[in-house]
Scaffold this active site. Structure first.
Site, short mmCIF file in Angstrom:
data_model
loop_
_atom_site.label_atom_id
_atom_site.label_comp_id
_atom_site.label_asym_id
_atom_site.label_seq_id
_atom_site.Cartn_x
_atom_site.Cartn_y
_atom_site.Cartn_z
N GLN A 47 -4.79 -1.69 9.41
CA GLN A 47 -4.39 -3.02 8.79
C GLN A 47 -5.00 -4.15 9.80
O GLN A 47 -4.98 -4.41 10.72
CB GLN A 47 -2.98 -3.32 8.65
CG GLN A 47 -2.81 -4.51 7.75
CD GLN A 47 -3.41 -4.54 6.40
OE1 GLN A 47 -3.28 -3.79 5.74
NE2 GLN A 47 -4.16 -5.62 6.03
N ASP A 69 -11.49 2.92 3.87
CA ASP A 69 -11.93 1.47 3.79
C ASP A 69 -13.50 1.28 3.73
O ASP A 69 -13.87 0.11 3.21
CB ASP A 69 -11.21 0.58 4.76
CG ASP A 69 -10.04 -0.08 4.54
OD1 ASP A 69 -9.85 -0.31 3.31
OD2 ASP A 69 -9.05 -0.12 5.40
N LYS A 71 0.92 -1.20 -0.12
CA LYS A 71 0.02 -0.01 -0.10
C LYS A 71 0.84 1.40 -0.16
O LYS A 71 0.70 2.30 -0.74
CB LYS A 71 -1.05 -0.03 1.30
CG LYS A 71 -2.03 -1.05 1.07
CD LYS A 71 -2.89 -1.41 2.37
CE LYS A 71 -3.91 -2.30 1.85
NZ LYS A 71 -4.46 -3.01 3.18
#
Ligand code: NDP
Length: 286
Positions: free
Chosen positions: A96, A119, A52
């Site tokens: 994460q 997200d 990422k």
């Protein structure tokens, strides 16, 4: 049979995002920035976070990595999230997953500011998706919808069957495909481990989207001839990385199919980049 190439599409999308980032920086002097929080030392998570970060650099965005030890308390993590929520140089926050056992995932995800929730896990953002006025779209379903659009797969009036009902993939995917809008307007069925006569249900799908985490689970007899098959599964087996779909058999009857690897996977991080840029733009617009 058409192979839906997520790797190639991802490269095209990243070039488009890089161009948009360049324009945005020129116009505003602001460089979009993603803050990634990694708790513990799960090897797969470390790889994901590194990818990422690399992807951010590739499109001209900033990223920051916050690494916390496996023994981090929930209070410590909540305190970091609160700092990042208030930091005007951070536009997107990514926690994460998975988090260590002592930390409640929902509490932490709910603490991320909905404006920085790239997200799209926050209940406020999930609600907006359901109402058809999304702030952000969750990265994996977003990538799939973009892939269907760019490959010219008609969804309007067609039957989309989603196999799997996770909060990350299955549920938001179904919620997006049912919306009254371009790239959606589908008749949607969701199925899962309690579904009776699963093959009869999956065979209804003009478009079959599979996200269950079971290697090669979907066999040819479960697929309608001519269907478009999207395989979200990423399963590490002795034979290497395989999807949830028995690719070799299903490709013989599908009209289009995503490979694993190289299908849905590469798009997920790309959409995260798009969401981070969007988060930076939303701040300017407000
Ligand atoms: P979850 O494990 O959270 O959910 C799995 C879903 O599949 C559940 O709804 C479960 O049903 C259903 N399911 C499991 N077994 C069966 C079965 N035998 N028959 C019918 N339904 C079943 O999965 P995720 O959505 O998080 O992930 C799914 C897969 O996608 C994984 O392989 C994951 O690695 C991959 N993935 C890939 C991404 C990418 O970027 N390409 C991103 C995210 C995930 P029930 O609810 O009844 O238990």
């Amino acid at each position: 049979m058409r192979l839906l190439d997520g790797k190639a599409m991802s490269a095209t999308l990243r070039a488009e995002i890089a161009e948009e980032v360049k324009q945005f920086v020129t116009q505003t002097g602001i460089t979009p920035c993603l803050a990634a929080v990694l708790v513990g030392d799960d090897p797969a998570s470390q790889v994901y976070v590194r990818n990422k970060e690399k992807a951010c650099a590739q499109v001209g965005m900033k990223s920051r990595l916050y690494r916390l030890g496996a023994d981090t308390t929930q209070e410590q993590l909540l305190s970091l999230v609160s700092e990042l929520n208030a930091d005007t140089e951070v536009h997107g926050i990514l926690i994460q997953l998975p988090l260590p056992r002592q930390i409640d995932e929902k509490t932490v995800l709910d603490s991320v500011s909905p404006d920085k929730d790239v997200d799209a896990f926050h209940p406020a953002n999930v609600g907006l998706i359901l109402q058809g006025r999304p702030r952000f779209l969750p990265c994996t379903p977003f990538g799939i919808q973009e892939m269907l659009k760019r490959y010219g797969v008609e969804t309007s009036g067609r039957h989309v069957v989603v196999l799997g009902r996770s909060d990350i993939v299955g549920k938001p995917m179904a919620a997006m495909m049912v919306q009254k809008m371009a790239g959606a307007d589908a008749t949607v069925t969701i199925c899962h481990s309690r579904t009776r006569d699963l093959p009869a249900v999956t065979r209804l799908g003009d478009i079959l989207i599979v996200a269950i985490g079971r290697p090669k689970f979907v066999t040819a007899d479960m697929v309608k001839p001519g269907a478009v098959v999207i395989d979200v599964g990423i399963n590490r087996t002795d034979a290497g990385l395989v999807g949830d779909v028995d690719f070799d058999a299903v490709k013989e009857i599908a009209s289009a199919i995503t490979p694993v690897p190289g299908g849905v996977g590469p798009l997920t991080i790309t959409m995260l980049l798009g969401n981070t840029l969007r988060a930076a733009k939303l701040i300017i617009d407000n």
